[in-house]
Write a protein that holds these residues in place. Sequence first.
Motif, PDB file in Angstrom:
ATOM      1  N   ASP A 107       0.946  -1.326  -0.174  1.00  0.00           N
ATOM      2  CA  ASP A 107      -0.211   0.025   0.123  1.00  0.00           C
ATOM      3  C   ASP A 107       0.694   1.573  -0.239  1.00  0.00           C
ATOM      4  N   GLU A 108       0.310   2.228  -0.975  1.00  0.00           N
ATOM      5  CA  GLU A 108       1.620   3.480  -1.099  1.00  0.00           C
ATOM      6  C   GLU A 108       1.059   4.372   0.091  1.00  0.00           C
ATOM      7  N   MET A 109      -0.180   4.461   0.408  1.00  0.00           N
ATOM      8  CA  MET A 109       0.431   5.316   1.322  1.00  0.00           C
ATOM      9  C   MET A 109       0.820   4.700   2.951  1.00  0.00           C
ATOM     10  N   SER A 110       0.326   3.695   3.199  1.00  0.00           N
ATOM     11  CA  SER A 110       0.885   3.329   4.163  1.00  0.00           C
ATOM     12  C   SER A 110       2.757   3.302   4.012  1.00  0.00           C
ATOM     13  N   LEU A 111       3.102   2.876   3.182  1.00  0.00           N
ATOM     14  CA  LEU A 111       4.860   2.583   3.064  1.00  0.00           C
ATOM     15  C   LEU A 111       5.248   3.501   3.008  1.00  0.00           C
ATOM     16  N   ASN A 112       4.170   4.873   2.747  1.00  0.00           N
ATOM     17  CA  ASN A 112       5.202   6.155   2.727  1.00  0.00           C
ATOM     18  C   ASN A 112       5.137   6.790   4.228  1.00  0.00           C
ATOM     19  N   LEU A 113       4.139   6.337   4.827  1.00  0.00           N
ATOM     20  CA  LEU A 113       3.986   6.940   6.154  1.00  0.00           C
ATOM     21  C   LEU A 113       5.105   6.710   6.813  1.00  0.00           C
ATOM     22  N   SER A 114       5.453   4.531   6.593  1.00  0.00           N
ATOM     23  CA  SER A 114       5.867   4.161   7.369  1.00  0.00           C
ATOM     24  C   SER A 114       7.360   4.089   7.055  1.00  0.00           C
ATOM     25  N   ALA A 115       7.864   4.809   5.942  1.00  0.00           N
ATOM     26  CA  ALA A 115       9.283   5.371   5.704  1.00  0.00           C
ATOM     27  C   ALA A 115       9.529   6.246   7.012  1.00  0.00           C
ATOM     28  N   LYS A 116       8.906   7.268   6.049  1.00  0.00           N
ATOM     29  CA  LYS A 116       9.079   8.535   7.203  1.00  0.00           C
ATOM     30  C   LYS A 116       9.691   8.063   8.920  1.00  0.00           C
ATOM     31  N   ASP A 126      15.077  -0.520   3.871  1.00  0.00           N
ATOM     32  CA  ASP A 126      15.099  -0.603   2.202  1.00  0.00           C
ATOM     33  C   ASP A 126      13.660  -0.361   2.260  1.00  0.00           C
ATOM     34  N   TYR A 127      13.013  -1.551   1.259  1.00  0.00           N
ATOM     35  CA  TYR A 127      11.770  -1.394   0.651  1.00  0.00           C
ATOM     36  C   TYR A 127      11.288  -2.408  -0.047  1.00  0.00           C
ATOM     37  N   ALA A 128      10.225  -3.236   0.025  1.00  0.00           N
ATOM     38  CA  ALA A 128       9.959  -4.337  -1.235  1.00  0.00           C
ATOM     39  C   ALA A 128       8.754  -4.510  -1.262  1.00  0.00           C
ATOM     40  N   VAL A 129       7.823  -3.740  -2.505  1.00  0.00           N
ATOM     41  CA  VAL A 129       6.401  -3.956  -2.607  1.00  0.00           C
ATOM     42  C   VAL A 129       5.350  -5.163  -3.072  1.00  0.00           C
ATOM     43  N   SER A 130       5.952  -6.685  -2.230  1.00  0.00           N
ATOM     44  CA  SER A 130       5.200  -7.557  -3.435  1.00  0.00           C
ATOM     45  C   SER A 130       6.241  -8.688  -3.004  1.00  0.00           C
TER      46      SER A 130
END
Length: 220
Positions: A107-116, A126-130
């Motif tokens: 989830d893009e929104m959740s990813l951006n909030l968590s990355a901060k 580092d991150y992965a989307v799948s």
Amino acid sequence: MSQIKSNEIRPELIELQNKALSLLNGFVKSTTSLVTKMDPNNASIDEVERVENTGETSLEQNELKQSTAHHKVTTPPLNGEQTIDFEKRLRELQSPQKIRVLLVEDDEMSLNLSAKLFKKSTFKFDYAVSGRDALNKLDNNEYDIVFLDINLPDSDGLSIAAQLTNSKSINADTSIVVLTGSHSKLTIRRAGQVGAKAYLIKPLRESTLRVALDKCGYEY
């Protein structure tokens, strides 16, 4: 006649001999004094006692101490290698090690909030989307913690966690933190069965991140 000449010459010879001895003694004294100054171990007993009792040192000794205190210790290069900077190396060893984090979130929104939350210098993020992307990164990089979403577009996050903990990969002992929007007791039980250290409800917040890090043995 020869005896008279001998008597006349003898006083002059004696005088010359005395002068030679005097010069020799003077040379020996000056040489001894020079050696004593060059070698601190030859200091007299009076000088040693004065230093021990009063803490006094000569100007030369003070200058030597100051020079030594500011001298940078390095090892000579071997076979063309660069000289080692021990002070720099010590600072590197004393600096805190970064926490290597992999966030698996589609989830893009959740990813951006968590990355901060991982922008602090404490983390190497580092991150992965799948699921496929996550497995590829887990095969090629070593992490300290994996924050793993359960519902991924191509796989079940808990299946990835089970596969990871039962493998012989470089991340077999990596801490796993499950991220989900579900409060299901069954899901919580499954997360515990695959070895998750924490179970967090999304979105990830600073307070819950601190709790998760503490359970994994790290500080935020």
